[in-house]
Design a protein around this motif. Structure first.
Motif, short mmCIF file in Angstrom:
data_model
loop_
_atom_site.label_atom_id
_atom_site.label_comp_id
_atom_site.label_asym_id
_atom_site.label_seq_id
_atom_site.Cartn_x
_atom_site.Cartn_y
_atom_site.Cartn_z
N THR A 140 0.83 -1.20 0.00
CA THR A 140 0.00 0.00 0.00
C THR A 140 0.87 1.25 0.00
OG1 THR A 140 -0.07 0.17 2.41
CG2 THR A 140 -1.77 -1.20 1.36
N VAL A 141 0.24 2.37 -0.27
CA VAL A 141 0.93 3.66 -0.20
C VAL A 141 1.52 3.84 1.19
CG1 VAL A 141 0.57 6.16 -0.24
CG2 VAL A 141 -0.47 4.72 -2.02
N GLU A 142 0.74 3.54 2.20
CA GLU A 142 1.19 3.70 3.58
C GLU A 142 2.40 2.81 3.88
OE1 GLU A 142 -2.07 3.00 2.73
OE2 GLU A 142 -2.73 5.08 2.92
N THR A 143 2.39 1.59 3.37
CA THR A 143 3.50 0.67 3.58
C THR A 143 4.78 1.23 2.97
OG1 THR A 143 2.02 -1.24 3.54
CG2 THR A 143 4.35 -1.68 3.18
N VAL A 144 4.69 1.73 1.76
CA VAL A 144 5.87 2.28 1.08
C VAL A 144 6.40 3.49 1.83
CG1 VAL A 144 6.72 3.39 -1.03
CG2 VAL A 144 5.19 1.41 -1.20
N VAL A 145 5.53 4.44 2.14
CA VAL A 145 5.97 5.66 2.82
C VAL A 145 6.57 5.34 4.18
CG1 VAL A 145 5.19 7.86 3.82
CG2 VAL A 145 4.41 7.17 1.55
N ARG A 146 5.93 4.48 4.94
CA ARG A 146 6.43 4.11 6.27
C ARG A 146 7.83 3.50 6.19
NH1 ARG A 146 2.73 0.68 7.57
NH2 ARG A 146 3.94 -1.17 7.05
N ASN A 147 8.04 2.62 5.25
CA ASN A 147 9.35 1.98 5.12
C ASN A 147 10.41 2.94 4.60
OD1 ASN A 147 9.36 -1.03 5.82
ND2 ASN A 147 7.40 -0.72 4.81
N LEU A 148 10.05 3.85 3.72
CA LEU A 148 11.03 4.82 3.23
C LEU A 148 11.41 5.81 4.32
CD1 LEU A 148 9.88 5.56 -0.42
CD2 LEU A 148 11.39 3.77 0.44
N ARG A 149 10.51 6.07 5.24
CA ARG A 149 10.84 6.95 6.38
C ARG A 149 11.92 6.35 7.26
NH1 ARG A 149 5.28 7.49 8.44
NH2 ARG A 149 4.29 8.80 6.92
N ASP A 150 12.05 5.03 7.26
CA ASP A 150 13.05 4.35 8.09
C ASP A 150 14.47 4.49 7.56
OD1 ASP A 150 11.14 3.49 9.89
OD2 ASP A 150 10.93 1.50 8.97
N ALA A 151 14.62 4.91 6.33
CA ALA A 151 15.95 5.06 5.73
C ALA A 151 16.69 6.20 6.41
CB ALA A 151 15.81 5.34 4.23
N PRO A 152 18.02 6.23 6.29
CA PRO A 152 18.79 7.34 6.86
C PRO A 152 18.26 8.70 6.39
CG PRO A 152 20.25 5.58 6.18
CD PRO A 152 18.88 5.20 5.68
N GLU A 153 18.24 9.65 7.29
CA GLU A 153 17.67 10.99 7.05
C GLU A 153 18.26 11.71 5.84
OE1 GLU A 153 15.23 12.88 8.65
OE2 GLU A 153 14.69 10.97 9.61
N ASP A 154 19.55 11.53 5.61
CA ASP A 154 20.20 12.28 4.54
C ASP A 154 20.06 11.62 3.16
OD1 ASP A 154 21.88 10.21 5.35
OD2 ASP A 154 23.71 11.32 4.88
N TYR A 155 19.32 10.54 3.07
CA TYR A 155 19.13 9.86 1.79
C TYR A 155 18.10 10.59 0.93
CZ TYR A 155 21.74 5.55 2.78
OH TYR A 155 22.72 4.63 3.02
N SER A 156 18.35 10.60 -0.36
CA SER A 156 17.38 11.11 -1.32
C SER A 156 16.24 10.09 -1.45
CB SER A 156 18.04 11.31 -2.68
OG SER A 156 18.36 10.05 -3.26
N LEU A 157 15.21 10.45 -2.17
CA LEU A 157 14.08 9.54 -2.37
C LEU A 157 14.53 8.25 -3.06
CD1 LEU A 157 11.12 8.79 -2.27
CD2 LEU A 157 10.78 10.17 -4.35
N VAL A 158 15.33 8.36 -4.11
CA VAL A 158 15.81 7.17 -4.81
C VAL A 158 16.67 6.32 -3.89
CG1 VAL A 158 17.33 6.37 -6.68
CG2 VAL A 158 15.60 8.12 -7.13
N GLU A 159 17.54 6.95 -3.10
CA GLU A 159 18.38 6.20 -2.16
C GLU A 159 17.52 5.49 -1.12
OE1 GLU A 159 22.53 8.72 -2.06
OE2 GLU A 159 20.77 9.57 -1.04
N ARG A 160 16.47 6.14 -0.66
CA ARG A 160 15.56 5.52 0.31
C ARG A 160 14.87 4.29 -0.30
NH1 ARG A 160 13.78 8.72 4.75
NH2 ARG A 160 14.83 10.72 4.81
N TRP A 161 14.38 4.46 -1.52
CA TRP A 161 13.72 3.36 -2.21
C TRP A 161 14.68 2.18 -2.40
CZ3 TRP A 161 9.28 1.25 -3.42
CH2 TRP A 161 9.20 0.33 -4.46
#
Length: 94
Positions: A46-67
């Motif tokens: 789900t959208v929520e699943t994706v956003v929640r997991n990308l939030r867990d990535a290091p703060e200084d990561y770009s969107l692509v790096e988070r993905w």
């Protein structure tokens, strides 16, 4: 999962100077269509699943790096997710 809804959520949550939210949303839609996440986790992507997991990535990561960070973790734990990663030099115009 609605690709446009995810794209809007990614823009809101992570910003998007290079229009990479559309690229990540497209890959997420492909992942959802493949049903691999659903099979591995017995839950739909789900959208929520994706956003929640990308939030867990290091703060200084770009969107692509988070993905790619999240997909790397999924690939290590279950295999087969690397094909949904996004190259950092992707052409957003095509």
């Amino acid at each position: 999962m609605d690709r446009q809804e995810l794209e809007a959520a990614l823009r809101e949550q992570f910003g998007d100077e290079d229009d990479l939210a559309a690229v990540v949303a497209r890959q997420a839609r492909d992942l959802a269509d493949a049903r691999q996440f659903e099979a591995d986790f017995d839950d739909e992507l789900t959208v929520e699943t994706v956003v929640r997991n990308l939030r867990d990535a290091p703060e200084d990561y770009s969107l692509v790096e988070r993905w790619n960070w999240w997909l790397g973790a999924l690939d290590l734990s279950h295999g087969g997710y690397a094909r949904f990663s996004v190259r950092p030099d992707v052409d957003t115009r095509s």
